[in-house]
Design an enzyme around this catalytic site. Sequence first.
Site, PDB file in Angstrom:
ATOM      1  N   GLN A   1      -5.302  -1.371   9.593  1.00 20.04           N
ATOM      2  CA  GLN A   1      -5.192  -2.733   9.048  1.00 20.04           C
ATOM      3  C   GLN A   1      -5.867  -3.744   9.974  1.00 20.04           C
ATOM      4  O   GLN A   1      -5.635  -3.764  11.176  1.00 20.04           O
ATOM      5  CB  GLN A   1      -3.701  -3.077   8.874  1.00 20.04           C
TER       6      GLN A   1
ATOM      7  N   LYS B   1       0.838  -1.204   0.000  1.00 21.43           N
ATOM      8  CA  LYS B   1       0.000   0.000   0.000  1.00 21.43           C
ATOM      9  C   LYS B   1       0.872   1.253   0.000  1.00 21.43           C
ATOM     10  O   LYS B   1       0.637   2.187  -0.761  1.00 21.43           O
ATOM     11  CB  LYS B   1      -0.901   0.029   1.240  1.00 21.43           C
TER      12      LYS B   1
ATOM     13  N   ASP C   1     -11.629   2.831   3.856  1.00 21.43           N
ATOM     14  CA  ASP C   1     -12.070   1.428   3.805  1.00 21.43           C
ATOM     15  C   ASP C   1     -13.591   1.325   3.670  1.00 21.43           C
ATOM     16  O   ASP C   1     -14.112   0.255   3.337  1.00 21.43           O
ATOM     17  CB  ASP C   1     -11.688   0.716   5.115  1.00 21.43           C
TER      18      ASP C   1
HETATM   19  N1  GUN Z   1      -7.137  -6.684   5.977  1.00 23.15           N
HETATM   20  C1  GUN Z   1      -7.360  -7.416   4.857  1.00 23.15           C
HETATM   21  N2  GUN Z   1      -8.035  -6.698   3.944  1.00 23.15           N
HETATM   22  C2  GUN Z   1      -8.249  -5.484   4.485  1.00 23.15           C
HETATM   23  C3  GUN Z   1      -8.880  -4.298   4.014  1.00 23.15           C
HETATM   24  O1  GUN Z   1      -9.423  -4.217   2.897  1.00 23.15           O
HETATM   25  N3  GUN Z   1      -8.868  -3.250   4.873  1.00 23.15           N
HETATM   26  C4  GUN Z   1      -8.298  -3.313   6.109  1.00 23.15           C
HETATM   27  N4  GUN Z   1      -8.364  -2.238   6.875  1.00 23.15           N
HETATM   28  N5  GUN Z   1      -7.712  -4.405   6.573  1.00 23.15           N
HETATM   29  C5  GUN Z   1      -7.677  -5.467   5.758  1.00 23.15           C
END
Ligand code: GUN
Length: 296
Positions: free
Chosen positions: A98, A54, A121
Amino acid sequence: MSATIIDGKAFAARVRGQVAEHVQRLKDEHGITPGLAVVMVGEDPASQVYVRSKGKQTVEVGMNSYEHKLPIDTAEEDLLTLIKTLNADPAVHGILVQLPLPDHLNSDLVINTIDPAKDVDGFHISNVGLLGTGQKSMVPCTPLGCLMMLRDHHGSLSGLNAVIVGRSNIVGKPMAQLLLGDSCTVTIAHSRTRDLAEVCRRADILVAAVGRPEMVPGDWVKPGATVIDVGINRIERDGKTKLVGDVEFASAAQVAGAITPVPGGVGPMTIACLLANTLTAACRVNGLTEPQGLTA
Ligand code: GUN
């Protein structure tokens, strides 16, 4: 094999290109650089890979990336304080915590402490409610990526039968809302659904998001259907580790009209949509026109 392979890797690269162009315009014309803060608690190896990826892609599209890595025993109060600081920071347009969080932290409370306007998100209860009532919201990245690929492949989705296997808050439920928004007839199926095979065979659009390796075989797929495989499962086969989806690709590709592969399908679209959401958040907070084609 008869199905068209939907190339999510190439699609995601196109989305990132559009985001980068728009970011450049924001910088040149308004002096704004979108910023994304990613918060990670603990050192889960899979999460570390995602977070690194990311951060790298955020910088590549010209945005600022802020990473906050906290120890696994971080107190809830300290995490909430950090989120409130990021909420108040004008350089931060998007905040992502996360998941999964360690057990001692209340994920719902943490997510609902994020400013909804910065909730890239789309997990905050306000954004969930806005999406459910067809109002402008931040949309969860994975279903947004699936929607973009479906719109690109079909043009209009109106009137199509969509079956989503999986009822998670992150994929299944928001995917259903998005497809309803595009006038599909939507069914959410799950592990307790009776005669799941028969339900799936009715789908013009079949979205598999259950997290079970190769659970959907080709004979559950209606001939000519579009199959979107959200699963990313690591399995051992012939002494090697392999990534497979929730769909049995080889048999499904014989029947489907179009299908996303794993890897290289939905996966790359998730981060591309996270960047798109960060850009959207930066535009909205500054009262500027949102990017076309990068939102629901
Ligand atoms: N962990 C796995 N996929 C995601 C996601 O799309 N967003 C977040 N915040 N954590 C994750």
